[in-house]
Design a protein around this motif. Structure first.
Motif, PDB file in Angstrom:
ATOM      1  N   GLN A 165      61.226 -37.451  40.797  1.00 20.30           N
ATOM      2  CA  GLN A 165      61.821 -36.131  40.587  1.00 20.30           C
ATOM      3  C   GLN A 165      62.994 -36.256  39.639  1.00 20.30           C
ATOM      4  O   GLN A 165      63.735 -37.232  39.695  1.00 20.30           O
ATOM      5  CB  GLN A 165      62.350 -35.587  41.916  1.00 20.30           C
ATOM      6  N   SER A 187      58.119 -48.875  48.265  1.00 16.91           N
ATOM      7  CA  SER A 187      57.995 -47.978  49.416  1.00 16.91           C
ATOM      8  C   SER A 187      59.275 -48.050  50.248  1.00 16.91           C
ATOM      9  O   SER A 187      59.229 -48.216  51.454  1.00 16.91           O
ATOM     10  CB  SER A 187      56.756 -48.349  50.235  1.00 16.91           C
ATOM     11  N   THR A 190      59.501 -44.222  53.287  1.00 18.43           N
ATOM     12  CA  THR A 190      58.146 -43.729  53.558  1.00 18.43           C
ATOM     13  C   THR A 190      58.138 -42.737  54.711  1.00 18.43           C
ATOM     14  O   THR A 190      57.115 -42.149  55.024  1.00 18.43           O
ATOM     15  CB  THR A 190      57.220 -44.892  53.935  1.00 18.43           C
ATOM     16  N   LYS A 192      60.805 -40.317  55.139  1.00 18.99           N
ATOM     17  CA  LYS A 192      61.568 -39.091  54.923  1.00 18.99           C
ATOM     18  C   LYS A 192      61.642 -38.723  53.442  1.00 18.99           C
ATOM     19  O   LYS A 192      61.429 -39.555  52.558  1.00 18.99           O
ATOM     20  CB  LYS A 192      62.987 -39.260  55.472  1.00 18.99           C
ATOM     21  N   ASP A 193      61.947 -37.458  53.235  1.00 20.08           N
ATOM     22  CA  ASP A 193      62.257 -37.002  51.885  1.00 20.08           C
ATOM     23  C   ASP A 193      63.772 -36.914  51.768  1.00 20.08           C
ATOM     24  O   ASP A 193      64.458 -36.678  52.754  1.00 20.08           O
ATOM     25  CB  ASP A 193      61.629 -35.627  51.642  1.00 20.08           C
ATOM     26  N   ASP A 196      67.467 -32.061  48.825  1.00 22.48           N
ATOM     27  CA  ASP A 196      67.332 -31.448  47.507  1.00 22.48           C
ATOM     28  C   ASP A 196      68.617 -31.686  46.683  1.00 22.48           C
ATOM     29  O   ASP A 196      69.721 -31.436  47.153  1.00 22.48           O
ATOM     30  CB  ASP A 196      67.112 -29.942  47.728  1.00 22.48           C
ATOM     31  N   ARG A 366      59.219 -39.949  50.660  1.00 22.20           N
ATOM     32  CA  ARG A 366      57.832 -40.024  51.137  1.00 22.20           C
ATOM     33  C   ARG A 366      56.883 -39.138  50.318  1.00 22.20           C
ATOM     34  O   ARG A 366      55.864 -39.603  49.811  1.00 22.20           O
ATOM     35  CB  ARG A 366      57.803 -39.608  52.621  1.00 22.20           C
ATOM     36  N   THR A 367      57.232 -37.872  50.162  1.00 23.21           N
ATOM     37  CA  THR A 367      56.348 -36.947  49.434  1.00 23.21           C
ATOM     38  C   THR A 367      56.188 -37.383  47.979  1.00 23.21           C
ATOM     39  O   THR A 367      55.099 -37.279  47.411  1.00 23.21           O
ATOM     40  CB  THR A 367      56.912 -35.510  49.497  1.00 23.21           C
ATOM     41  N   GLY A 368      57.260 -37.890  47.391  1.00 18.28           N
ATOM     42  CA  GLY A 368      57.205 -38.347  46.004  1.00 18.28           C
ATOM     43  C   GLY A 368      56.194 -39.471  45.834  1.00 18.28           C
ATOM     44  O   GLY A 368      55.389 -39.453  44.893  1.00 18.28           O
ATOM     45  N   LEU A 370      53.653 -40.204  47.876  1.00 18.69           N
ATOM     46  CA  LEU A 370      52.289 -39.714  48.153  1.00 18.69           C
ATOM     47  C   LEU A 370      51.756 -38.893  46.975  1.00 18.69           C
ATOM     48  O   LEU A 370      50.592 -39.039  46.587  1.00 18.69           O
ATOM     49  CB  LEU A 370      52.276 -38.889  49.447  1.00 18.69           C
ATOM     50  N   ASN A 371      52.594 -38.048  46.411  1.00 17.60           N
ATOM     51  CA  ASN A 371      52.147 -37.237  45.264  1.00 17.60           C
ATOM     52  C   ASN A 371      51.798 -38.107  44.062  1.00 17.60           C
ATOM     53  O   ASN A 371      50.862 -37.821  43.324  1.00 17.60           O
ATOM     54  CB  ASN A 371      53.217 -36.219  44.872  1.00 17.60           C
ATOM     55  N   LYS A 374      48.429 -39.637  44.744  1.00 18.40           N
ATOM     56  CA  LYS A 374      47.371 -38.618  44.606  1.00 18.40           C
ATOM     57  C   LYS A 374      47.152 -38.250  43.138  1.00 18.40           C
ATOM     58  O   LYS A 374      46.037 -37.949  42.724  1.00 18.40           O
ATOM     59  CB  LYS A 374      47.759 -37.352  45.384  1.00 18.40           C
TER      60      LYS A 374
END
Ligand SMILES: [Zn+2]
Ligand SMILES: [Zn+2]
Length: 414
Positions: A165, A187, A190, A192-193, A196, A366-368, A370-371, A374
């Motif tokens: 990000q 990693s 893994t 938590k995010d 913002d 974590r979301t970063g 995984l995205n 993907k």
């Protein structure tokens, strides 16, 4: 076939190093565990080149040792990283000497490394013993790179440390990759995010304004690479006397010498120009007579000018200590976080100044991660640089992306 071996940093954080062997033999990173000074498994003598992802010591901290052991090849990194490690490695050597620790290399070996290093530009491929190597922006700190190695028909992508990000300082990591056979992915986070950045920013700005309007001083201990520049840039927007102290000064100047390594070099240059740089110890006393904000090292309170400020301000309730980085175990900052006490250099106090801890991580959450997986859809993922690599590999395998988390020393065939 290409074989990957983790020499350090697999199922752990610190001393990162990865060996890639096929028709050529390349080393990626050669770092040290800054907590316990642990070093990676030593690579074979014969290497065709060493690739460096970025200038943090857990990735570069023992690189000069290669030359002490007679490595004839070159180290490849971005221009920014090569500049930053000059300072980082010399500083590490100084700290080790001060702590009475035995170092794995000498200044002479750092000089050899400097002579034998080659700068690479993002997206410009280099050829090394039949392998093609390309660096891409990793978004972690200035100069940080994702490294793509193409060898014997296989495409291996190593993230080093990455952030997917955008931040005030950095662009998001490059994520446009295809046909990756193995993704070697950090990693660190893994579960938590991270908060913002916009929310953090707003809160930081309000906090510093509150402190200064209340006649106080806000002290912001920061990591020299990345965080110092990021907070400096944000605080330069405020109408508040702003000071920059410690190693962040030299690092910011170096970063500015490589404007393309940050998102908004113009803004950073302006912020650096606006901040008053502390050059002499006597100035540190003078600035305490008026409300202001001070960006200084070290980020975990173990050394640097921050101890001077804490010693003189800890009794003042209208002052604050704003800590923006992860505090590694057994550091002064971690003790403060866990016990509320500042224990350093013969001082043991419970500060009355406000103490604030916030998570401004330069790593993917974590979301970063995984995205990213993907988006690029690699054939296989290898998770490293984390404390729960195996559990995460199982979880990601369950999402349809075959993942592994080998131990240091274990060979993985691609
Ligand atoms: Zn790093
Ligand atoms: Zn790292």
């Amino acid at each position: 076939m290409v074989t990957i071996t983790g020499l350090g940093g697999f199922r752990e954080v610190g001393r990162s190093s990865v060996l890639v062997e096929g028709s050529g033999r390349l080393l990626m990173d050669y770092g040290i565990n800054v907590q316990d000074m642990g070093i990676p498994i030593r690579p074979p003598q014969k290497l065709d080149g060493a690739l460096l992802s970025h200038a943090h010591l857990d990735h570069c901290g023992i690189l000069p040792e290669l030359y002490k052991r007679g490595f004839p090849g070159r180290v490849y990194a971005t221009e920014t990283s090569l500049d930053l490690i000059k300072l980082m490695l010399r500083d590490a050597l100084k700290v080790q000497e001060k702590r009475g620790l035995q170092s794995h290399f000498r200044t002479h070996d750092i000089e050899t490394l400097e002579r034998k290093s080659s700068a690479v530009k993002f997206k410009n491929s280099i050829s090394l013993k039949g392998a093609k190597v390309t660096f891409f922006d990793a978004g972690h700190v200035p100069g940080s790179a994702l490294i793509l190695v193409e060898m014997d028909g296989k495409r291996i992508l190593y993230t080093g440390d990455a952030k997917f990000q955008e931040t005030e300082l950095m662009n998001a990591a490059w994520n446009n990759f295809k046909d990756i056979d193995l993704l070697i992915c950090e990693s660190t986070y893994t579960e938590k995010d991270h908060p913002d950045r916009k929310v953090l920013r707003r809160e930081l700005v309000n906090h510093v304004l509150d402190v200064v309007n209340n006649d106080g001083i806000a002290v912001l201990p920061c990591f020299a690479i990345g965080r110092s520049q990021e907070l400096l840039q944000i605080l330069s927007d405020l109408d508040v006397p702003l000071y920059l102290d410690g190693m962040g000064k030299a690092i910011t100047q170096m970063v500015l010498n490589h404007p393309s390594s940050v998102r908004n070099p113009k803004k950073l240059r302006k912020a650096f120009g606006k901040a008053r740089k502390i050059q002499h110890h006597s100035e540190r006393f003078k600035l305490l007579s008026q409300p202001c904000a001070i960006v200084t090292t070290s980020g975990m309170l173990n050394g640097g000018p921050v101890s001077h400020y804490i010693k003189r301000l800890h009794k003042r309730e209208n002052c604050s200590l704003y800590i923006s980085g992860y505090q590694v175990e057994s550091t002064v900052g971690r003790t403060l976080q866990d016990t509320g006490r500042y224990v350093n250099e013969g001082v043991d106090v419970k500060p009355k100044m406000q103490i604030i801890f916030r998570d401004w991580s330069a790593h993917a959450g974590r979301t970063g991660i995984l995205n990213f997986v993907k988006k690029i859809r690699p054939k296989k993922v290898l998770f490293e640089h984390g404390s729960r690599c195996e559990a995460f590999a199982r979880e990601v395998s369950g999402m349809g992306f075959p993942s592994i988390a080998p131990k240091n020393g274990e060979k993985v065939n691609v």
